[in-house]
Write an enzyme that holds these catalytic residues in place. Structure first.
Site, PDB file in Angstrom:
ATOM      1  N   MET A  65       0.848  -1.199   0.000  1.00 31.12           N
ATOM      2  CA  MET A  65       0.000   0.000   0.000  1.00 31.12           C
ATOM      3  C   MET A  65       0.883   1.249   0.000  1.00 31.12           C
ATOM      4  SD  MET A  65      -3.446  -0.937   2.012  1.00 31.12           S
ATOM      5  CE  MET A  65      -2.908  -0.564   3.661  1.00 31.12           C
ATOM      6  N   GLY A  66       2.159   1.063  -0.346  1.00 31.20           N
ATOM      7  CA  GLY A  66       3.054   2.217  -0.467  1.00 31.20           C
ATOM      8  C   GLY A  66       3.578   2.702   0.870  1.00 31.20           C
TER       9      GLY A  66
ATOM     10  N   GLY B 162      10.912  -2.981   5.620  1.00 34.49           N
ATOM     11  CA  GLY B 162      10.133  -4.232   5.620  1.00 34.49           C
ATOM     12  C   GLY B 162       9.733  -4.584   4.186  1.00 34.49           C
ATOM     13  N   HIS B 163       9.146  -3.595   3.480  1.00 36.63           N
ATOM     14  CA  HIS B 163       8.814  -3.807   2.064  1.00 36.63           C
ATOM     15  C   HIS B 163      10.100  -4.070   1.275  1.00 36.63           C
ATOM     16  CE1 HIS B 163       5.541  -0.929   3.385  1.00 36.63           C
ATOM     17  NE2 HIS B 163       4.832  -1.933   2.920  1.00 36.63           N
TER      18      HIS B 163
ATOM     19  N   GLU C  71       5.718 -11.402   7.202  1.00 29.84           N
ATOM     20  CA  GLU C  71       5.191 -12.213   8.313  1.00 29.84           C
ATOM     21  C   GLU C  71       4.657 -11.350   9.450  1.00 29.84           C
ATOM     22  OE1 GLU C  71       8.417 -14.877   9.292  1.00 29.84           O
ATOM     23  OE2 GLU C  71       7.916 -16.218   7.620  1.00 29.84           O
ATOM     24  N   LYS C  72       4.893 -10.026   9.382  1.00 32.82           N
ATOM     25  CA  LYS C  72       4.293  -9.168  10.425  1.00 32.82           C
ATOM     26  C   LYS C  72       2.773  -9.287  10.363  1.00 32.82           C
ATOM     27  CE  LYS C  72       4.214  -4.514  10.469  1.00 32.82           C
ATOM     28  NZ  LYS C  72       2.824  -4.106  10.777  1.00 32.82           N
ATOM     29  N   ASP C  73       2.223  -9.331   9.127  1.00 32.30           N
ATOM     30  CA  ASP C  73       0.791  -9.558   8.959  1.00 32.30           C
ATOM     31  C   ASP C  73       0.564 -11.060   8.850  1.00 32.30           C
ATOM     32  OD1 ASP C  73      -0.150  -6.750   8.702  1.00 32.30           O
ATOM     33  OD2 ASP C  73       1.279  -6.761   7.057  1.00 32.30           O
TER      34      ASP C  73
ATOM     35  N   SER D 278       6.589  -0.372  10.253  1.00 32.51           N
ATOM     36  CA  SER D 278       5.216  -0.269   9.762  1.00 32.51           C
ATOM     37  C   SER D 278       5.002   1.142   9.240  1.00 32.51           C
ATOM     38  CB  SER D 278       4.237  -0.533  10.914  1.00 32.51           C
ATOM     39  OG  SER D 278       2.943  -0.074  10.579  1.00 32.51           O
TER      40      SER D 278
ATOM     41  N   ARG E 205       2.434   2.707   9.564  1.00 33.04           N
ATOM     42  CA  ARG E 205       1.631   3.398  10.590  1.00 33.04           C
ATOM     43  C   ARG E 205       2.490   3.934  11.743  1.00 33.04           C
ATOM     44  NH1 ARG E 205      -2.568  -0.548   8.919  1.00 33.04           N
ATOM     45  NH2 ARG E 205      -4.316   0.687   8.150  1.00 33.04           N
TER      46      ARG E 205
HETATM   47  O1  PAF Z   1      -0.255  -5.798   3.539  1.00 36.34           O
HETATM   48  C1  PAF Z   1      -0.660  -4.866   2.807  1.00 36.34           C
HETATM   49  O2  PAF Z   1       0.015  -3.863   2.623  1.00 36.34           O
HETATM   50  C2  PAF Z   1      -2.006  -4.988   2.143  1.00 36.34           C
HETATM   51  O3  PAF Z   1      -2.936  -5.624   2.976  1.00 36.34           O
HETATM   52  C3  PAF Z   1      -1.961  -5.668   0.763  1.00 36.34           C
HETATM   53  C4  PAF Z   1      -1.513  -7.112   0.867  1.00 36.34           C
HETATM   54  C5  PAF Z   1      -1.021  -4.906  -0.145  1.00 36.34           C
HETATM   55  C6  PAF Z   1      -3.344  -5.669   0.125  1.00 36.34           C
HETATM   56  O4  PAF Z   1      -3.833  -4.369  -0.040  1.00 36.34           O
END
Ligand code: PAF
Length: 279
Positions: free
Chosen positions: A30-31, A36-37, A148-150, A185, A187
């Site tokens: 989600m940008g 992490g990304h 894996e955080k989510d 995160s 957030r």
């Molecule tokens: O983890 C996220 O950032 C979002 O839930 C995802 C997987 C990109 C779906 O919008």
């Protein structure tokens, strides 16, 4: 690196790569990208010929009182970061491109979505499953990378791929943390300086949980109680949940035995943060 908001253009890029016999990875995001990304993109880069990063703040996965409008966005920074990590394509659609007028098909799931984050975010996982299915259809990746955080999201996506026979390998990557332990995160940017300090209670409690298990704790309820007690020492923290569940089914577990997911969501001020460990 190319950037497009058009589904048709993504399809054309992927078609060309496929003709050349190249493998394709998707990193859905989600940008407002952080390390992490970055770890997902780097892993995707190592394991595939082409890497597509989707950047889409998916309205469907936000509830009416959640932070869709305020969710942080910075496409220019994200673009530079993706380029530096060797991504080939950013897919950055507008909501209207993903959800045309009259859109009315959803991907939903029972049981796994009714626990943990699903309890306080009832529409969240329907939105995640729907958008991830759409992204899989658009990009048709060989592999897709998630953090894996989510952990619940990852389990749900694996389950969806299995249930719906989607031809994609789902790869989970370890949590990336700040030097002081806070899980990275997007957030975290909501936190004031005081809240940022208070937020350390999450990672400290994860460490406590790991230590208790290493020292021989066998009872899930007792583990969770001790972890909750530790979080309650922090005045700025309000527990949404702390649970020990089966890592595949998300159902509550009595004993500490693999596959175990110990997960928590905790409000620090108004910001809801998550963290977990897996056995
Ligand atoms: O983890 C996220 O950032 C979002 O839930 C995802 C997987 C990109 C779906 O919008």
């Amino acid at each position: 690196m190319q950037v497009t908001g058009q589904i048709q253009q993504v399809r054309e890029f992927v078609k060309t790569w496929r003709k050349q016999g190249q493998t394709v990875a998707l990193v859905p995001t989600m940008g407002y990208l952080h390390e992490g990304h970055g770890s997902l993109i780097t892993r995707a880069r190592q394991e595939n010929d082409k890497v597509v990063v989707s950047i889409f703040v998916n309205p469907m996965q936000f509830g009416p009182n959640e932070d869709l409008a305020s969710y942080p966005r910075d496409l220019e920074k994200d673009r530079a970061y993706c380029e530096s990590l060797g991504a080939d394509l950013i897919f950055h659609p507008e909501p209207e491109e993903m959800y045309h007028e009259g859109f009315s098909t959803y991907v939903d799931m029972s049981i796994l979505t009714e626990e943990l984050c699903g309890l306080s975010r009832p529409v969240h996982f329907r939105g995640v499953c729907t958008v991830v299915s759409k992204l899989f259809h658009i990009v048709q990746p060989d592999r897709a990378y998630f953090g894996e955080k989510d952990a619940q999201q990852l389990a749900i996506i694996r389950h969806m791929v299995d249930d719906l026979n989607m031809d994609v390998e789902v790869i989970g990557c370890p949590i990336v943390r700040e030097e002081d332990g806070l899980a990275k995160s997007s957030r975290n940017t909501y936190l004031s300086a005081e809240e940022r300090k208070a937020a350390l209670i999450l990672s400290q409690t994860i460490e406590l949980g790991k230590q208790l298990v290493a020292e021989g704790e066998k009872d899930a309820d007792s583990l969770v109680a001790k972890m909750k007690e530790n979080i309650e020492k922090e005045p700025l923290a309000r527990i949404d949940y702390v649970k020990a569940v089966n890592g595949l089914t998300m159902q509550q577990q009595k004993n500490i035995e693999s596959p175990l997911l110990v997960a928590m969501a905790v409000y620090i001020g108004k910001t809801r943060l998550i963290d977990n460990f897996i056995l």
